[in-house]
Design an enzyme around this catalytic site. Sequence first.
Site, PDB file in Angstrom:
ATOM      1  CE  LYS A   1      -4.304  -1.675   0.427  1.00 31.95           C
ATOM      2  NZ  LYS A   1      -5.465  -1.275  -0.386  1.00 31.95           N
TER       3      LYS A   1
ATOM      4  CG  ASP B   1      -9.496  -3.147   5.148  1.00 32.11           C
ATOM      5  OD1 ASP B   1      -8.375  -2.766   4.738  1.00 32.11           O
ATOM      6  OD2 ASP B   1     -10.404  -3.483   4.376  1.00 32.11           O
TER       7      ASP B   1
END
Length: 350
Positions: A69, A97
């Site tokens: 990410k 999340d």
Amino acid sequence: MHHETWYDRPAARRWTCGPAPAGVREFHAGLAGYAPTPLTEVPGLAWPLGVGRLLVKDESNRLGLPAFKALGASWAIHRILAARPGNDPVRLVTATDGNHGRAVARMARRFGQRAHVFVPEGVHPAAVAAIAAEEARVTEVAGDYDEAVRRAAEAAEEPGSVLVQDTAWPGYEETPGWIVAGYSTLFAEIDEQLGTPDLVVVPAGVGSLAQAAVIHYRSGSAPVALMTVEPESAACVLASLRRGAPVSVGTGDTIMSGLNCGTPSSLAWPYLRDGLDAAVAIGDDDSAAAARELAGHGVAAGPCGAASLAGARVALTGDGAAARRAALGLGPDATVVLLSTEGPDANPAL
């Protein structure tokens, strides 16, 4: 395999789109700590899947974090800050999340900014603590991922705040587009490490990484097959593909917390609809078994990362496998790349 857990569209390999923007790889190469992540060949997994070569793109250490990410968060924050007049600090707001929020928090700190991260129910306390350790403000939401996104978008309307979300909806697509562009570095590395595979398997939450895969491989000339993998309890991409239109699904509990998303990104959807060859849904047991198997071959993968192996196994073996392999255009000499999007440190639930 249940009919509802598989989708294919062989015509996808004939669809084309424009390339990712230039300059992303050069930006990442200039960041302290950048190095291409390993593309590890695992011969012991190729034979059981009936393919010639199987390689795992191991994202367990990307820019010092245990997931891919950071590629998207760093490029998006770079673009956001470059577009702002003056040097006034900004509060970067997101919902997560786990991995995306930690990446936003890390990159905010690296670029001298503040971060505020909204976390839905069900995220492991250790993952929440890891975000807080990046000096971010963390707000835990009594609701699911989609509710956390709504709360983050609301908070980002405050003066001096900017939303850095990795899913898009009508009216909010520029920043998610920058995040997707950030992921292009991962596929540029695969080009350099391997060349062109026959199949790339991509874990899908809201579909942003899968969108990046489609953009990369459908803007070239090689007919690479692309398949997404999702939890059976949160298969919003699969449900949307089967419906032919984006749909939201109710989400349940899953060890694949980074994939526990109920609504596809509006930005990703047209690319997924037209550019994906196949989609498959798997159970938690499939993912956990795949993580153990990868560990046995020296690849450290969390349940989201291991989902790609589990999905490949469901697609390429068992009842009806010949038809699924034909839909993917895979022969016995095929080269398959699995994207292992996170290491075990990214998901302390196991």
